[in-house]
Write an enzyme that holds these catalytic residues in place. Structure first.
Site, short mmCIF file in Angstrom:
data_model
loop_
_atom_site.label_atom_id
_atom_site.label_comp_id
_atom_site.label_asym_id
_atom_site.label_seq_id
_atom_site.Cartn_x
_atom_site.Cartn_y
_atom_site.Cartn_z
N SER A 109 38.39 -72.75 2.75
CA SER A 109 37.62 -74.08 3.37
C SER A 109 36.33 -74.15 2.51
O SER A 109 35.76 -73.20 2.37
CB SER A 109 37.71 -73.59 4.84
N TYR A 122 35.42 -68.78 12.44
CA TYR A 122 36.39 -69.80 11.19
C TYR A 122 35.64 -69.37 10.05
O TYR A 122 36.36 -68.91 9.04
CB TYR A 122 36.24 -71.17 11.84
#
Ligand SMILES: NC(=O)c1ccc[n+]([C@@H]2O[C@H](COP(=O)([O-])OP(=O)(O)OC[C@H]3O[C@@H](n4cnc5c(N)ncnc54)[C@H](O)[C@@H]3O)[C@@H](O)[C@H]2O)c1
Length: 217
Positions: A109, A122
């Site tokens: 990401s 995350y």
């Protein structure tokens, strides 16, 4: 092709969609956070297909909260699914992929590349995915296995639709939308994965491909 996911309903829809397009897809319900579950999923995938050429680690979860209020349970949930799940799938798939000189594509990401607030677990999990990808690429390069990652920016999928920011969080600091003023598409990410996994990308190894509409530029 085998598609595995924890969500059985979603897999049924995927299978029906594939049938409707004249294709076919084998689906397996499984949980990447379960060691035994991953062992079964990979063994079953190999049994159904007869070999493994490409493994794509897509499963992921995201949540937002202030780090000083982050529960250990939520930290463990995200790290276990996003990072440990990726490790477990790689571990189980690598012996099969060495046999075919195949490759792995992991979903990292932009959160692994630049600070994203209110998402401690995350960002740590995706930073781990990026580091794991590079480590495996070097470890298995001589054996002919390639390992790469894709880092999407904000893409219009259920994960972004479920954004729930904590009290007082400033959306501008999350950089949800690229300077291009729009979300990316799942098809754009799928095309990136297909290229990285293809023989045309045979010299791409240990790489991370940012598909983020200049979010990190
Ligand atoms: N959409 C974005 O903006 C974006 C940006 C950067 C990275 N990503 C990453 O891309 C990947 C795909 O995300 P998406 O946007 O398609 O979200 P999504 O929520 O549509 O897909 C995630 C999938 O993971 C599955 N999953 C969750 N927990 C699981 C488990 N324990 N075992 C097996 N499957 C499980 C879900 O059922 C879901 O189908 C994720 O790793 C995500 O972190 C997405």
């Amino acid at each position: 092709m085998v598609a595995a996911d924890v969500n059985a309903e979603l897999l049924e829809k995927l299978s029906a969609d594939a049938d409707g397009l004249g294709g076919s897809i084998t689906t397996l319900v499984g949980d990447v956070s379960s060691e035994r579950g991953v062992e079964t999923m990979v063994a079953e995938s190999h049994a159904r297909l007869g070999k493994l050429d490409v493994v794509v680690n897509v499963a992921g979860v995201l949540s937002f909260c202030h780090t000083h209020e982050h529960s250990l349970d939520e930290w463990n949930r995200l790290i276990t699914i996003n990072l440990t799940g990726t490790f477990l799938v790689c571990r189980e798939a690598i012996p099969h992929l060495l046999a075919t000189r195949g490759n792995i594509v992991n979903l990292a990401s932009t959160a692994a590349h630049k600070g994203q607030p209110w998402a401690a677990a995350y960002v740590a999990s995706k930073g781990g995915v990026l580091a794991l990808t590079r480590a495996l690429a070097v470890e298995y390069a001589a054996a002919g296995l390639r390992v790469n990652s894709i880092s999407p920016g904000a893409i219009d999928t259920p994960i972004t639709a479920a954004f729930h920011l904590p009290e007082g969080a400033d959306i501008a600091l999350i950089n949800r939308v690229s300077p291009m003023g729009k979300f990316g598409t799942p098809e754009g990410i799928a095309a990136g994965i297909a290229y990285v996994a293809s023989d045309e990308a045979s010299h791409m190894n240990g790489a991370d491909v940012l598909i983020d509409g200049a979010t990190t530029a």
